[in-house]
Write an enzyme that holds these catalytic residues in place. Structure first.
Site, PDB file in Angstrom:
ATOM      1  N   ARG A  15      53.610  39.231  24.986  1.00  0.00           N
ATOM      2  CA  ARG A  15      52.906  40.467  24.623  1.00  0.00           C
ATOM      3  C   ARG A  15      51.886  40.863  25.696  1.00  0.00           C
ATOM      4  O   ARG A  15      51.722  42.051  26.003  1.00  0.00           O
ATOM      5  CB  ARG A  15      52.218  40.288  23.266  1.00  0.00           C
ATOM      6  CG  ARG A  15      53.198  40.132  22.083  1.00  0.00           C
ATOM      7  CD  ARG A  15      53.700  41.476  21.596  1.00  0.00           C
ATOM      8  NE  ARG A  15      54.727  41.367  20.586  1.00  0.00           N
ATOM      9  CZ  ARG A  15      54.520  41.355  19.260  1.00  0.00           C
ATOM     10  NH1 ARG A  15      53.278  41.382  18.791  1.00  0.00           N
ATOM     11  NH2 ARG A  15      55.540  41.322  18.423  1.00  0.00           N
ATOM     12  N   ASP A  69      49.721  15.144  21.044  1.00  0.00           N
ATOM     13  CA  ASP A  69      49.004  13.920  21.422  1.00  0.00           C
ATOM     14  C   ASP A  69      47.576  14.169  21.894  1.00  0.00           C
ATOM     15  O   ASP A  69      46.764  13.240  21.932  1.00  0.00           O
ATOM     16  CB  ASP A  69      49.763  13.184  22.525  1.00  0.00           C
ATOM     17  CG  ASP A  69      51.128  12.700  22.074  1.00  0.00           C
ATOM     18  OD1 ASP A  69      51.305  12.472  20.862  1.00  0.00           O
ATOM     19  OD2 ASP A  69      52.022  12.558  22.927  1.00  0.00           O
TER      20      ASP A  69
END
Length: 320
Positions: free
Chosen positions: A26, A128
């Site tokens: 966008r 993580d």
């Protein structure tokens, strides 16, 4: 001046990757740039599997988990001849720059491509939270919510049976996800890759808890530290308390991204395009003190080990 950019997701998927792709697409379109989506990460780059994206390509994607472009681990990309073919495919499409979303392995690929003349910006996408140069990575907070919900459920059944439960959490060499989940889930014991671990010491701590009247307990442990099934058997033998291990596994990567991950991914996606327009390359974006920042990918890879939140662990131990 760039006119066309490509975007790909690489390595393990993380909730919020679709929101990041949407942010890239966008923002690029608003700057009158063309955008190509590359399927299955660096593998798709090598196999020349790309598609032009428009604003409708990313409609209704902000709330979806996973990555609609797909992802793959492609170890062969470390080979010069493989990357050369990928570069040729990029040039055939007249793509001027790439946005790469992923973890440290994805960063390495982006740095290599930058060195071969393809400007790249990397976005940290991994549950993580083990990438340097940023306080948080895309997907971390969603995974954290998932882990805490699992711990809550385990506590229900553990308390009913006066059982010790071990829950294995993802994170590889980084204990951020385990530590935060342990605090939020009220875990009694925490085992992290950043601290020395001996099963004998853990049992002593558990026995001390039992002596205080503790009737059940949750042990949160980061993956790869030990075999949790064997640990459960050892604890049960030493304490005479029923002990069970639960490996959460890939469920931690799934699900709709939570609000913070959607916002973070959207901001990082937009910021990466802004950096490319300004002529930056070989950079990785991040968030520090709620502000968008960027660092050299090369420096991030050299200093990949994050600062351990020792103060968090101290707090957690006080809450046992």
């Amino acid at each position: 001046m760039i006119k066309k950019i490509g975007v790909l997701t690489s390595g393990g998927d993380a909730p919020g990757m679709n929101a990041a792709i949407r942010g890239v697409v966008r923002t690029a379109l608003s700057e009158r740039l063309e955008v190509f989506g590359i399927y299955d990460g660096y593998l798709g780059l090598y196999e020349n599997r790309m598609v032009q994206l428009d604003r409708y390509s990313v409609s209704d994607m902000i709330n979806r988990g996973g990555t609609f472009l797909g992802s793959a681990r492609f170890a062969s990309f470390y080979q010069d001849k493989i990357r050369s073919i990928a570069v040729q495919n990029i040039k055939k499409r007249k793509i001027d720059a790439l946005v790469v979303i992923g973890g440290d392995g994805s960063y390495i690929g982006a740095q290599k491509l930058t060195e071969m003349g393809i400007p790249c910006i990397s976005i940290p996408g991994t549950i993580d939270n083990d990438v340097s140069g940023t306080d948080y990575t895309i997907g971390y907070f969603t995974a954290l919510q998932t882990v805490v919900e699992a711990i809550d459920r385990l506590r229900d059944t553990s308390s009913s049976h006066q059982r010790i439960s071990i829950v294995e959490v993802m994170g590889r060499h980084c204990g951020d996800l385990t530590l935060a989940a342990a605090i939020a889930g009220g875990c009694e014991f925490i085992v992290l890759p950043e601290i020395d671990y001996k099963k004998e010491d853990l049992v002593i701590e558990i026995q001390a808890g039992i002596a205080k009247g503790k009737k059940h307990a949750i042990v949160a442990i980061t993956e790869y530290i030990c075999d949790v099934e064997e640990l459960a058997q050892y604890i049960e033998k030493k304490t005479n308390r029923e002990t069970r291990a639960t490996i959460l596994g890939h469920i931690q990567r799934g699900g709709a991204p939570v609000v913070y991950d959607r916002i973070l991914a959207s901001r990082m996606g937009a910021y990466s395009v802004e950096l490319l327009i300004k002529g930056y390359q070989g950079k990785c974006v991040g968030i520090q003190n709620e502000k968008m920042v960027f660092n050299d990918i090369k420096n991030a890879l050299k200093n990949m080990k994050r600062t351990f939140k020792k103060d968090w662990l101290i707090t957690a131990k006080k809450l046992y």
